[in-house]
Design a protein around this motif. Structure first.
Motif, short mmCIF file in Angstrom:
data_model
loop_
_atom_site.label_atom_id
_atom_site.label_comp_id
_atom_site.label_asym_id
_atom_site.label_seq_id
_atom_site.Cartn_x
_atom_site.Cartn_y
_atom_site.Cartn_z
N LEU A 184 0.83 -1.17 -0.12
CA LEU A 184 -0.07 0.07 0.00
C LEU A 184 0.70 1.13 -0.10
O LEU A 184 0.68 2.28 -0.75
CB LEU A 184 -0.74 -0.13 1.25
CG LEU A 184 -2.02 -1.04 1.31
CD1 LEU A 184 -2.70 -0.89 2.55
CD2 LEU A 184 -2.95 -0.94 0.06
N ASN B 2 2.19 1.56 -3.48
CA ASN B 2 1.35 2.18 -4.41
C ASN B 2 0.98 3.57 -4.19
O ASN B 2 0.57 4.31 -5.17
CB ASN B 2 -0.12 1.45 -4.05
CG ASN B 2 -1.08 1.74 -5.06
OD1 ASN B 2 -2.21 2.20 -4.70
ND2 ASN B 2 -0.87 1.40 -6.27
N GLU B 3 0.96 4.11 -3.18
CA GLU B 3 0.41 5.51 -2.60
C GLU B 3 1.75 6.60 -2.99
O GLU B 3 1.81 7.71 -2.86
CB GLU B 3 0.13 5.66 -1.38
CG GLU B 3 -1.14 4.86 -0.98
CD GLU B 3 -1.52 4.98 0.54
OE1 GLU B 3 -0.80 5.76 1.30
OE2 GLU B 3 -2.67 4.44 0.81
N PHE C 147 3.08 6.85 -6.02
CA PHE C 147 2.98 7.44 -7.33
C PHE C 147 4.17 7.59 -8.23
O PHE C 147 4.51 8.39 -8.77
CB PHE C 147 2.34 8.78 -7.29
CG PHE C 147 0.94 8.67 -6.52
CD1 PHE C 147 -0.32 8.22 -7.06
CD2 PHE C 147 0.72 9.22 -5.44
CE1 PHE C 147 -1.37 8.29 -6.58
CE2 PHE C 147 -0.53 9.49 -4.71
CZ PHE C 147 -1.60 8.88 -5.23
#
Length: 620
Positions: free
Chosen positions: A92, A95-96, A98
């Motif tokens: 996670l 993924n955050e 970017f």
């Protein structure tokens, strides 16, 4: 929870194989305490799901693994849940960020590889940390206190290989063997390739003196030159040329500097009443180190593995021989082809072939003999190079033996997995280091080129880092205490010594992968002259790497406006810690030089010897 369980374990486990009774109520109380502390920070509703998940997993482990203590159940639960949740949290987090899709895919791939390696590492810890987590044992862990009598004693051939050793030290080793509380044994002293006759001729004469004192021929001395194969070659020479007594049932191997206890044979030979036992190993242990900070550091680094890890590996069927103070069944040794002269660790290699032939081994935690620690840091590194590269060589040669059935013969317990993980340990360390450095570099490049946003580390991470550090400190402190290291100063020195070997372990792991023969690096343990420049030169690679890591940390600090404060703190801390590990090597090299003892020799002591070991390091 990990910190609380570590504290609970340190109170419950008082010594090896000695754990205070615990109950499921204790586990529930520890879980409730951890939940209450967490709820005070995150809120009650946030803590309930992980709290219930912990209890559910702990209950399943408790019902299925009856050999675990309650602290063991709790630790295994938090270990595997921590790995799983950390992987999910990491996915996670990535993924955050970017990141560009290529960088993100690479990061997720590396994280998943880390997950697989972490699971294997957790499985290995189940065995290696069994002393902390088990309260029931399948295999024997102590030697009988009686001794064999009369004609019931099988013949033992004690083999003492030596090369260019100070005669007075080897003579005292022979004296200790002459004092054994056992009757049916012989001692074969084989000196291979020593050119100076003044070093081996006194041993030949001392063998005759001991035989006259004992009233029978027990000691036989052989000087062989030239003889290839180093220690393995000398041991094979005794077997191949039929120098052992014809009725030899057990072979014992003792290094030239190891002073054995009188009951070494009388208490250990009875284990061979079981026909499935092919070998028995007792720990490496050491003497005459107390007055030296350098030698004390080395001793503290050695003992947790010898007194904790090896006991757990034994319980799971993966015990292996480590070269001295060991017994092997003679006919099995011949059956598997003797000692491997191509391997730097011919001792542990032969135990692999014995297990593959359907036999098993035993490792006991009680000390039955003590030797000397290498006097210089360079010799300490040579010893660790051999201990690390040898197992990698074993795996490269014998990988087919570790395939699952039906492609390979079954081995007892977790032997295959534990052996493979032991052999690839330096490769795992190197891979983790490369992935970590690549991750830091990738994020820095992405930020510098504008391809990724600055890393925003979640606030909870700044609480997790000190908690993880505290947990590590508690477990490390407890580990040293169980291994017999009681002073905090010695514990710190042990960690410094372990860190100082970082580079040589990585190099040895890569060297072991080569199909070219590696030179057998003898480890002198009897002192030597060294200069300040020579001491620093022995740690030159580590010094340069420490400077490089420090420069990289400074470079990351200069990039703070680009990568952000939080990423700068993480990157600089990681690189600074790596630099500190490398700088431990020159520190150990200089410490060894400062603590170097004068070169004296121990006077000859008549046999039999049953008194205490000499306390001073005059044996060097």
């Amino acid at each position: 929870m990990a910190l609380l369980i570590s504290l609970w374990t340190s109170r419950a486990v008082r010594s090896a194989y000695d754990i205070r009774p615990t109950s499921p109520l204790g586990l529930l109380m520890v879980a409730a305490m951890g939940g209450a502390i967490t709820a005070a920070v995150t809120g009650f509703s946030a803590v309930m799901p992980p709290f219930l998940l912990f209890l559910a997993v702990a209950g399943c482990i408790w019902m299925s693994a009856r050999h675990l203590s309650m602290p063991g159940v709790a630790w295994m639960t938090v270990d595997f849940l921590g790995i799983a949740i950390a992987w999910l949290w990491g996915c996670l987090f990535i993924n955050e960020l970017f990141l560009p899709w290529g960088v993100e895919a690479l990061a997720l791939f590396g994280l998943t590889i880390t997950l697989a390696v972490s699971i294997l590492g957790a499985m290995e810890r189940i065995a290696r940390e069994a002393i902390f987590t088990h309260d029931r044992w399948r295999l024997p862990f102590s030697a009988p206190t009686g001794q064999l009598l009369g004609t019931d004693q099988p013949k033992v051939s004690i083999q003492l290989p030596c090369y260019a050793e100070p005669p007075e030290v080897v003579k005292e080793t022979m004296n200790r063997l002459a004092a054994l509380e056992y009757q049916n044994f012989e001692v074969l002293v084989v000196d291979n390739n020593t050119k100076d006759e003044a070093l081996w001729r006194p041993l030949e004469q001392h063998a005759e003196v001991l035989n006259r004192q004992m009233g029978r021929e027990v000691f036989r001395f052989f000087h062989v030159s030239p003889l290839p194969g180093a220690k393995a070659g000398a041991l094979n020479w005794l077997i191949d040329n039929n120098h052992m007594a014809e009725d030899t049932a057990i072979v014992a191997v003792i290094d030239a500097d190891y002073y054995s206890e009188p009951d070494f044979l009388s208490r250990l030979v009875p284990f061979f009443d079981s026909p499935s036992v092919a070998y028995l190993q007792t720990p490496h242990d050491y003497r005459d180190f107390e007055s030296s900070r350098y030698l004390s550091a080395c001793y503290s680094e050695y003992m947790p593995n010898n007194k904790i890890d090896m006991l757990g590996v034994h319980e799971y069927g993966g015990a292996f021989t480590i070269g001295t103070m060991c017994l092997l069944r003679a006919n099995v040794l011949r059956e598997v082809g003797g000692w491997a002269e191509w391997c730097l660790t011919e001792d542990s290699e032969v135990s692999v072939r014995m297990r593959a032939a359907g036999f098993r081994g035993i490792y006991l935690g009680e000390t039955f003999g003590r030797g000397l620690i290498p006097d210089t840091f360079d010799d300490y590194k040579k010893q660790r190079f051999r201990w690390t590269a040898g197992p990698v060589q074993q795996l490269r040669r014998h990988w087919r033996l570790f395939l699952p059935a039906p492609w390979a013969r079954r081995m007892p317990g977790w032997t295959k997995m534990l052996e493979v993980l032991r052999c690839i340990a330096p490769i795992r360390t190197l891979t983790g280091l490369v992935i970590g450095l690549a991750g830091i570099a990738s994020i820095a490049i992405a930020n510098a080129t504008g391809a990724g946003a600055k890393v925003d580390v979640p606030d909870i991470a700044w609480s997790l880092i000190p908690l993880a550090l505290a947990t590590t400190l508690v477990r490390t402190w407890h580990r040293y205490r169980i291994a017999g290291i009681m002073r905090v100063a010695d514990m710190i020195r042990g960690e410094v010594a372990r860190a100082a070997l970082t580079w040589v372990v990585l190099v040895a792991g890569v060297a072991g992968l080569s199909n070219k023969p590696l030179a057998w690096r003898r480890t002198p343990k009897f002192g030597g002259t060294d200069s300040f420049a020579g001491a620093l030169y022995s740690a030159f690679p580590e010094t340069m790497l420490g400077l490089a890591a420090s420069a990289a940390a400074f470079g990351m600090y200069l990039l703070k406006p680009i990568i952000g404060l939080e990423m700068t703190i993480l990157a600089c801390s990681s690189l600074g810690f790596l630099a500190l590990r490398f700088f431990c090597a020159p520190y150990m090299a200089v410490l060894a030089l400062r603590d170097a003892a004068p070169q004296t020799v121990l006077p000859a002591i008549p046999a039999p010897m049953k008194d205490k070991l000499p306390a001073a390091r005059q044996a060097a």
